[in-house]
Design a protein around this motif. Structure first.
Motif, PDB file in Angstrom:
ATOM      1  N   ALA A  97       0.830  -1.207   0.000  1.00 50.08           N
ATOM      2  CA  ALA A  97       0.000   0.000   0.000  1.00 50.08           C
ATOM      3  C   ALA A  97       0.862   1.254   0.000  1.00 50.08           C
ATOM      4  O   ALA A  97       0.542   2.245  -0.674  1.00 50.08           O
ATOM      5  N   GLN A  99       3.854   1.487  -1.239  1.00 47.24           N
ATOM      6  CA  GLN A  99       4.444   1.587  -2.574  1.00 47.24           C
ATOM      7  C   GLN A  99       3.447   2.156  -3.578  1.00 47.24           C
ATOM      8  O   GLN A  99       3.806   2.996  -4.413  1.00 47.24           O
ATOM      9  N   ARG A 100       2.184   1.730  -3.470  1.00 49.06           N
ATOM     10  CA  ARG A 100       1.161   2.264  -4.365  1.00 49.06           C
ATOM     11  C   ARG A 100       0.982   3.760  -4.154  1.00 49.06           C
ATOM     12  O   ARG A 100       0.857   4.529  -5.122  1.00 49.06           O
ATOM     13  N   GLU A 103       3.978   5.593  -5.615  1.00 43.74           N
ATOM     14  CA  GLU A 103       3.921   5.604  -7.078  1.00 43.74           C
ATOM     15  C   GLU A 103       2.901   6.609  -7.594  1.00 43.74           C
ATOM     16  O   GLU A 103       3.027   7.110  -8.717  1.00 43.74           O
ATOM     17  N   ALA A 104       1.900   6.918  -6.746  1.00 47.32           N
ATOM     18  CA  ALA A 104       0.885   7.896  -7.114  1.00 47.32           C
ATOM     19  C   ALA A 104       1.324   9.329  -6.816  1.00 47.32           C
ATOM     20  O   ALA A 104       0.567  10.270  -7.045  1.00 47.32           O
ATOM     21  N   THR A 197      -5.020  -1.362   4.828  1.00 46.33           N
ATOM     22  CA  THR A 197      -4.668  -1.032   3.446  1.00 46.33           C
ATOM     23  C   THR A 197      -5.888  -0.553   2.673  1.00 46.33           C
ATOM     24  O   THR A 197      -5.769   0.317   1.807  1.00 46.33           O
ATOM     25  N   ASP A 201      -5.844   2.894   0.697  1.00 46.67           N
ATOM     26  CA  ASP A 201      -6.152   2.970  -0.733  1.00 46.67           C
ATOM     27  C   ASP A 201      -7.290   3.945  -0.998  1.00 46.67           C
ATOM     28  O   ASP A 201      -7.260   4.695  -1.993  1.00 46.67           O
ATOM     29  N   ALA A 208      -3.984   9.279  -7.027  1.00 41.61           N
ATOM     30  CA  ALA A 208      -3.712   8.508  -8.230  1.00 41.61           C
ATOM     31  C   ALA A 208      -4.575   8.937  -9.418  1.00 41.61           C
ATOM     32  O   ALA A 208      -4.306   8.585 -10.547  1.00 41.61           O
TER      33      ALA A 208
END
Length: 209
Positions: A97, A99-100, A103-104, A197, A201, A208
């Protein structure tokens, strides 16, 4: 309109890693200790409480902790912190989570009350060091520990963000109110990484978009 968060602060032990209590129980078994002996040494024995508090803010070394806790438990103090954390593992769902979010475009920081950095560095051992985060804030380095408001402000300063722009996750409820007082959105992580998570998210979905 819901806020768009730009920063994520994550505790290490018990959030980015598997549960500390399970790790401690496995340590007790591996050392042949009575159930609960390790937690008593850390949280109830006055000398154990003192040396752990001192370690967290850099007034004691990890080797001081090894010696004191080893003495309380009646076991070999050599490399004790490494042995005590031997069953700790990265928590895959939380790491993913984070990392996501990163990345966003979200800035991600690890904010931890320190276990000491030498001779054993648990953060490097579990692959959680500078390259994995936009900032690493350790109480040993800062000279102040959670739940002091100062360490949360230093984390915000390190990310160059304000409290209302950030989310903080910790497994100890007492560490959340000082962060909330700075406007940080707080999440109490308990025993369900998937639930945490899902919250992360949802909160960072707009980043994102």
């Amino acid at each position: 309109m819901s806020p768009s968060y730009r920063g994520l602060l994550l505790d290490f032990g018990g959030v980015l890693t598997t549960r500390m209590r399970l790790n401690g129980r496995a340590f007790e078994e591996s050392e042949g200790l009575a159930p609960g002996a390790y937690f008593h040494a850390l949280n109830e024995n006055p000398e154990g409480v003192r040396v752990y508090s001192d370690l967290e803010v850099g007034r004691a070394t990890q080797e001081d902790w090894n010696r004191v806790i080893g003495g309380i438990l009646g076991i070999d103090p050599t490399g004790l912190m490494e042995r005590a954390l031997a069953n700790l593992r990265p928590e895959p769902a939380i790491v993913a989570a984070a990392q996501r979010a990163r990345e966003a475009g979200v800035k991600v920081a690890m904010l931890s009350n320190s276990f000491g950095l030498a001779p054993y560095n648990p953060y490097k051992a579990l692959g959680m060091w500078e390259d994995a985060f936009d900032a690493v804030i350790l109480s040993e380095v800062e000279g102040v520990r959670k739940p002091s408001p100062a360490i949360y402000q230093r984390a915000l300063d390190a990310l160059e963000l304000t409290g209302p722009e950030c989310v903080f996750v910790d497994d100890h409820a007492e560490n959340l109110p000082p962060a909330a007082a700075l406007g940080i959105h707080t999440i109490h992580h308990t025993t369900d990484p998937e639930a945490t998570t899902a919250q992360l998210d949802a909160l960072f979905a707009r980043a994102a978009a």
